[in-house]
Design a protein around this motif. Structure first.
Motif, PDB file in Angstrom:
ATOM      1  N   ASP A   6      48.539  39.113  41.256  1.00 45.73           N
ATOM      2  CA  ASP A   6      47.718  38.509  40.205  1.00 45.73           C
ATOM      3  C   ASP A   6      47.033  37.253  40.716  1.00 45.73           C
ATOM      4  O   ASP A   6      47.489  36.626  41.676  1.00 45.73           O
ATOM      5  CB  ASP A   6      48.585  38.125  38.998  1.00 45.73           C
ATOM      6  CG  ASP A   6      49.246  39.329  38.356  1.00 45.73           C
ATOM      7  OD1 ASP A   6      48.584  40.362  38.216  1.00 45.73           O
ATOM      8  OD2 ASP A   6      50.429  39.219  38.002  1.00 45.73           O
ATOM      9  N   GLU A   7      45.956  36.862  40.033  1.00 50.13           N
ATOM     10  CA  GLU A   7      45.303  35.563  40.248  1.00 50.13           C
ATOM     11  C   GLU A   7      44.972  35.304  41.716  1.00 50.13           C
ATOM     12  O   GLU A   7      45.310  34.274  42.279  1.00 50.13           O
ATOM     13  CB  GLU A   7      46.205  34.427  39.733  1.00 50.13           C
ATOM     14  CG  GLU A   7      46.548  34.542  38.266  1.00 50.13           C
ATOM     15  CD  GLU A   7      47.571  33.509  37.825  1.00 50.13           C
ATOM     16  OE1 GLU A   7      47.614  32.424  38.426  1.00 50.13           O
ATOM     17  OE2 GLU A   7      48.320  33.795  36.884  1.00 50.13           O
ATOM     18  N   ARG A  61      42.947  34.119  44.703  1.00 45.58           N
ATOM     19  CA  ARG A  61      41.869  33.182  45.014  1.00 45.58           C
ATOM     20  C   ARG A  61      41.754  33.029  46.519  1.00 45.58           C
ATOM     21  O   ARG A  61      42.772  32.927  47.207  1.00 45.58           O
ATOM     22  CB  ARG A  61      42.131  31.813  44.372  1.00 45.58           C
ATOM     23  CG  ARG A  61      42.055  31.824  42.870  1.00 45.58           C
ATOM     24  CD  ARG A  61      42.269  30.453  42.255  1.00 45.58           C
ATOM     25  NE  ARG A  61      42.130  30.498  40.821  1.00 45.58           N
ATOM     26  CZ  ARG A  61      40.970  30.359  40.169  1.00 45.58           C
ATOM     27  NH1 ARG A  61      39.863  30.152  40.850  1.00 45.58           N
ATOM     28  NH2 ARG A  61      40.912  30.436  38.857  1.00 45.58           N
ATOM     29  N   ASP A  77      37.973  32.637  42.610  1.00 45.03           N
ATOM     30  CA  ASP A  77      38.665  33.739  41.946  1.00 45.03           C
ATOM     31  C   ASP A  77      38.001  35.056  42.329  1.00 45.03           C
ATOM     32  O   ASP A  77      36.818  35.267  42.068  1.00 45.03           O
ATOM     33  CB  ASP A  77      38.597  33.538  40.425  1.00 45.03           C
ATOM     34  CG  ASP A  77      39.400  34.568  39.653  1.00 45.03           C
ATOM     35  OD1 ASP A  77      39.957  35.494  40.282  1.00 45.03           O
ATOM     36  OD2 ASP A  77      39.474  34.449  38.421  1.00 45.03           O
ATOM     37  N   MET A 119      39.454  38.143  41.557  1.00 44.86           N
ATOM     38  CA  MET A 119      39.979  39.244  40.753  1.00 44.86           C
ATOM     39  C   MET A 119      38.889  39.971  39.965  1.00 44.86           C
ATOM     40  O   MET A 119      39.028  41.149  39.663  1.00 44.86           O
ATOM     41  CB  MET A 119      41.059  38.743  39.793  1.00 44.86           C
ATOM     42  CG  MET A 119      42.342  38.316  40.469  1.00 44.86           C
ATOM     43  SD  MET A 119      43.180  39.627  41.364  1.00 44.86           S
ATOM     44  CE  MET A 119      43.890  40.554  40.018  1.00 44.86           C
ATOM     45  N   ASP A 120      37.813  39.260  39.645  1.00 43.19           N
ATOM     46  CA  ASP A 120      36.753  39.904  38.870  1.00 43.19           C
ATOM     47  C   ASP A 120      35.627  40.451  39.758  1.00 43.19           C
ATOM     48  O   ASP A 120      34.610  40.917  39.258  1.00 43.19           O
ATOM     49  CB  ASP A 120      36.182  38.929  37.833  1.00 43.19           C
ATOM     50  CG  ASP A 120      35.604  37.669  38.478  1.00 43.19           C
ATOM     51  OD1 ASP A 120      35.828  37.457  39.686  1.00 43.19           O
ATOM     52  OD2 ASP A 120      34.943  36.896  37.763  1.00 43.19           O
ATOM     53  N   LYS A 121      35.817  40.400  41.067  1.00 39.52           N
ATOM     54  CA  LYS A 121      34.807  40.918  41.995  1.00 39.52           C
ATOM     55  C   LYS A 121      35.152  42.366  42.326  1.00 39.52           C
ATOM     56  O   LYS A 121      36.284  42.672  42.675  1.00 39.52           O
ATOM     57  CB  LYS A 121      34.772  40.103  43.287  1.00 39.52           C
ATOM     58  CG  LYS A 121      34.730  38.594  43.096  1.00 39.52           C
ATOM     59  CD  LYS A 121      33.391  38.107  42.648  1.00 39.52           C
ATOM     60  CE  LYS A 121      33.347  36.584  42.637  1.00 39.52           C
ATOM     61  NZ  LYS A 121      32.147  36.032  42.070  1.00 39.52           N
ATOM     62  N   THR A 122      34.169  43.242  42.198  1.00 39.69           N
ATOM     63  CA  THR A 122      34.424  44.652  42.504  1.00 39.69           C
ATOM     64  C   THR A 122      33.753  45.113  43.784  1.00 39.69           C
ATOM     65  O   THR A 122      34.000  46.217  44.252  1.00 39.69           O
ATOM     66  CB  THR A 122      33.937  45.553  41.345  1.00 39.69           C
ATOM     67  OG1 THR A 122      32.542  45.331  41.145  1.00 39.69           O
ATOM     68  CG2 THR A 122      34.711  45.254  40.079  1.00 39.69           C
ATOM     69  N   ASP A 150      28.978  41.274  44.202  1.00 34.71           N
ATOM     70  CA  ASP A 150      29.446  40.374  43.149  1.00 34.71           C
ATOM     71  C   ASP A 150      29.586  38.924  43.632  1.00 34.71           C
ATOM     72  O   ASP A 150      29.813  38.032  42.830  1.00 34.71           O
ATOM     73  CB  ASP A 150      30.794  40.849  42.597  1.00 34.71           C
ATOM     74  CG  ASP A 150      30.658  42.147  41.805  1.00 34.71           C
ATOM     75  OD1 ASP A 150      29.550  42.414  41.311  1.00 34.71           O
ATOM     76  OD2 ASP A 150      31.654  42.877  41.700  1.00 34.71           O
ATOM     77  N   SER A 162      47.876  33.168  45.242  1.00 29.70           N
ATOM     78  CA  SER A 162      48.078  34.308  44.374  1.00 29.70           C
ATOM     79  C   SER A 162      49.445  34.206  43.713  1.00 29.70           C
ATOM     80  O   SER A 162      50.224  33.303  44.005  1.00 29.70           O
ATOM     81  CB  SER A 162      47.987  35.605  45.196  1.00 29.70           C
ATOM     82  OG  SER A 162      48.096  36.717  44.354  1.00 29.70           O
ATOM     83  N   LYS A 164      35.195  51.173  48.192  1.00 27.23           N
ATOM     84  CA  LYS A 164      36.054  51.261  47.011  1.00 27.23           C
ATOM     85  C   LYS A 164      37.106  52.360  47.159  1.00 27.23           C
ATOM     86  O   LYS A 164      37.423  53.069  46.215  1.00 27.23           O
ATOM     87  CB  LYS A 164      35.226  51.458  45.748  1.00 27.23           C
ATOM     88  CG  LYS A 164      34.289  50.303  45.488  1.00 27.23           C
ATOM     89  CD  LYS A 164      33.515  50.476  44.223  1.00 27.23           C
ATOM     90  CE  LYS A 164      32.574  49.303  44.019  1.00 27.23           C
ATOM     91  NZ  LYS A 164      31.736  49.431  42.858  1.00 27.23           N
TER      92      LYS A 164
END
Length: 198
Positions: A42-43, A45, A50, A52-55, A59, A81, A162
């Protein structure tokens, strides 16, 4: 061979510290024989960013991408993390905990060492699920004195396509633990996540 080295180490500690420390040594032995499984990360960096929101690569802004690439090239990349690590002791009915004073880690891509680092913060491991916050440098493994860009390239390609990273990545740790006679580094890496794990 790995088990022989661990038992030899335990016998040496026992001889030095005396029988009254037998419980501490049983704990060390139990944790050296435990099964470790990385349940979740989780979390995440990288250099405070951060991710975590990059796919995918698109991004990241050009500035973010350039900054991370420069950090990788200079071996100055830092990751933070929170790991959810499951520990299964051989005798779970005996409640134990173990203080880890340092944790070396390495990431293998298709079986080859690619990235590594050291977590310097103390942590306590126990039977069951452990929540472990970490802050660590992320260094490229060197092969014959040269950084392993090939392994990094494979990792980046897997991420860009991916693909299921778990089919190619292996995470290993080597803890240094607190014992009655001081800190002891376990002689071998322990695999906590390997290809095919879910």
């Amino acid at each position: 061979m790995k088990q022989l080295a661990i038992y030899t180490l335990l016998l040496l500690i026992l001889a030095v510290s005396g029988c009254k420390q037998a419980d501490d040594l049983k704990t060390l032995k139990a944790f050296s024989e435990a099964k470790y499984e990385l349940k979740r990360v989780d979390e995440v960096r990288l250099n405070g960013l951060d991710v975590m929101d990059k796919t995918g690569p698109n991004d990241f802004s050009p500035r973010e991408g350039d900054s991370l690439l420069a950090s990788v090239s200079d071996n100055t990349l830092r990751a933070s993390s929170v790991l959810q690590l499951q520990v299964q002791l051989p005798s779970p009915e005996e409640i134990r905990s173990l203080t880890v004073t340092q944790l070396e880690w390495q990431l293998l891509v298709d079986g080859k060492e690619t990235l590594n680092g050291v977590v310097e913060e103390s942590m306590v491991l126990k039977q069951g699920l452990n929540t472990i916050p970490i802050n660590t440098p992320v260094l490229m493994t060197e092969v014959e004195g040269h950084r392993n860009y090939e392994g990094l390239s494979k990792l980046m390609t897997l991420m860009a396509r991916k693909q299921d990273l778990q089919k190619s990545l292996t995470l290993q740790i080597k803890p240094t633990v607190q014992t009655p006679v001081g800190e002891v580094e376990l002689p071998n890496y322990i695999t906590v996540a390997k290809p095919g794990n879910s």
